[in-house]
Design an enzyme around this catalytic site. Structure first.
Site, PDB file in Angstrom:
ATOM      1  N   ARG A 110     -62.262  -9.135 -20.880  1.00 33.92           N
ATOM      2  CA  ARG A 110     -61.977  -8.498 -22.160  1.00 33.92           C
ATOM      3  C   ARG A 110     -60.544  -7.962 -22.174  1.00 33.92           C
ATOM      4  NH1 ARG A 110     -67.422  -4.830 -23.225  1.00 33.92           N
ATOM      5  NH2 ARG A 110     -68.952  -6.414 -22.620  1.00 33.92           N
ATOM      6  N   HIS A 157     -77.712 -16.910 -44.358  1.00 32.58           N
ATOM      7  CA  HIS A 157     -77.563 -16.058 -43.175  1.00 32.58           C
ATOM      8  C   HIS A 157     -78.299 -14.727 -43.311  1.00 32.58           C
ATOM      9  CE1 HIS A 157     -74.832 -18.961 -41.601  1.00 32.58           C
ATOM     10  NE2 HIS A 157     -73.900 -18.729 -42.497  1.00 32.58           N
ATOM     11  N   LYS A 199     -76.152   0.971 -28.823  1.00 30.35           N
ATOM     12  CA  LYS A 199     -75.700   0.128 -29.933  1.00 30.35           C
ATOM     13  C   LYS A 199     -76.877  -0.448 -30.722  1.00 30.35           C
ATOM     14  CE  LYS A 199     -71.666  -1.215 -27.189  1.00 30.35           C
ATOM     15  NZ  LYS A 199     -70.947  -2.335 -26.555  1.00 30.35           N
ATOM     16  N   ARG A 258     -66.535   4.918  -6.173  1.00 27.36           N
ATOM     17  CA  ARG A 258     -66.450   3.602  -6.809  1.00 27.36           C
ATOM     18  C   ARG A 258     -65.010   3.106  -6.800  1.00 27.36           C
ATOM     19  NH1 ARG A 258     -70.984   2.651 -10.114  1.00 27.36           N
ATOM     20  NH2 ARG A 258     -70.148   0.518 -10.263  1.00 27.36           N
ATOM     21  N   PRO A 308     -69.975  -5.148 -33.228  1.00 25.84           N
ATOM     22  CA  PRO A 308     -70.090  -3.764 -33.683  1.00 25.84           C
ATOM     23  C   PRO A 308     -70.405  -2.835 -32.515  1.00 25.84           C
ATOM     24  CG  PRO A 308     -71.262  -5.246 -35.160  1.00 25.84           C
ATOM     25  CD  PRO A 308     -70.857  -6.060 -33.969  1.00 25.84           C
ATOM     26  N   GLU A 309     -69.677  -1.734 -32.429  1.00 25.97           N
ATOM     27  CA  GLU A 309     -69.879  -0.768 -31.355  1.00 25.97           C
ATOM     28  C   GLU A 309     -70.594   0.459 -31.918  1.00 25.97           C
ATOM     29  OE1 GLU A 309     -66.370  -0.095 -29.003  1.00 25.97           O
ATOM     30  OE2 GLU A 309     -65.748  -2.191 -29.128  1.00 25.97           O
ATOM     31  N   ARG A 315     -73.782 -15.632 -36.862  1.00 25.55           N
ATOM     32  CA  ARG A 315     -73.735 -16.219 -35.519  1.00 25.55           C
ATOM     33  C   ARG A 315     -75.056 -16.061 -34.765  1.00 25.55           C
ATOM     34  NH1 ARG A 315     -68.217 -14.298 -32.771  1.00 25.55           N
ATOM     35  NH2 ARG A 315     -68.824 -15.944 -31.297  1.00 25.55           N
TER      36      ARG A 315
END
Length: 270
Positions: free
Chosen positions: A260, A90, A58, A152, A2-3, A109
């Site tokens: 990613r 859970h 988050k 950068r 989840p973001e 998880r």
């Protein structure tokens, strides 16, 4: 994982039944998630009144009248459930309000976390101390990104995922924002023009705000506290669309950055 939009949606959903309520009962059903639950969690929350809800990056925040804030992170698969039909294996943390509403933190998880932090010292708490500005707040400006990116050579996609530069951005929404700003995800941060940064900031905000309005993006485990799914995934323009046509006539490509998946259109992102 989840973001930001999913956490914001979760906090707003919890607030509808928890804000202003007394927590009558707390059940901690296992010793830990990613790390141990605070030993005094049940004692600190039982009988406390929730005085407000919030989010930082988050993390979700539940403030109480005891000047303690419960800080939760949903990890990879965590979600809160409101008035679940049953409490399963859970459901590791369960709160019951004085009105009899039940809220359970479900995390199959167990990559999530729950902490107790003194409310007045939240910004000093180590996970928060080095965070960058909130992307929906006034601190995110093009000049902030210009300063953070100056000199950068790292890819702009990876820099945007650095929580010390911008707090709360994740993979999905960085891909979508870069697409809207027409910035190639592999472009060196120090070579992103002022004009492009001027497009990127409103693109970040728009993507996040639209996702929050849609209830977030449901991938595998995420659902809103009321059990409804998030529907922003249907509005993804590049994420998860490898090989599909872009609006410009190009084809969406997938590469891997920092372990990613990154999705973008090579034709319109330069």
């Amino acid at each position: 994982m989840p973001e930001l939009p999913e956490v914001e949606t979760t906090v707003r959903g919890l607030a509808t039944v928890l804000d202003g309520q007394v927590i009558r009962r707390v059940a901690v059903n296992r010793a830990d998630l990613r790390r141990p639950f605070p030993e005094d969690l049940a004692q600190a929350l039982t009988g406390a009144r929730v005085t407000g809800m919030g989010r930082r990056a988050k993390y979700g925040l539940i403030h109480t009248d005891r000047e303690r804030t419960m800080v939760f992170h949903l990890g990879m698969s965590g979600r809160w459930r409101i008035d679940p039909e049953d409490i399963g294996k859970h459901d590791h943390l369960v709160l019951e309000t004085g009105e009899g509403r039940v809220l359970s933190l479900n995390d199959a998880r167990r990559f999530g976390s729950v902490d107790l932090v003194d409310t007045g010292r939240l910004e000093e708490w180590p996970p928060f101390a080095a965070l960058g500005p909130e992307p929906l707040g006034p601190g995110l400006k093009a000049r902030h990104l210009a300063k953070a990116f100056e000199g950068r050579i790292a890819a702009v996609k990876l820099l945007l995922l650095d929580q010390q530069i911008v707090a709360g951005l994740g993979n999905i929404y960085v891909c979508e924002a870069l697409y809207r700003a027409r910035i190639h995800p592999e472009r060196e941060g120090g070579k992103v023009s002022a004009r492009a940064l001027g497009l990127l900031v409103p693109a970040i905000r728009a993507v996040l705000e639209e996702s929050i309005a849609a209830g977030g993006s449901t991938l595998r485990d995420y659902a809103r506290p009321d059990g409804e799914l998030g529907y922003f995934a249907k509005d993804w323009r590049v994420y998860g669309r490898e090989g599909e046509p872009c609006q410009c006539g190009g084809v969406v490509k997938r590469i891997v950055q920092g372990g990613r998946s990154t999705f973008f259109c090579p034709r319109c992102q330069k």
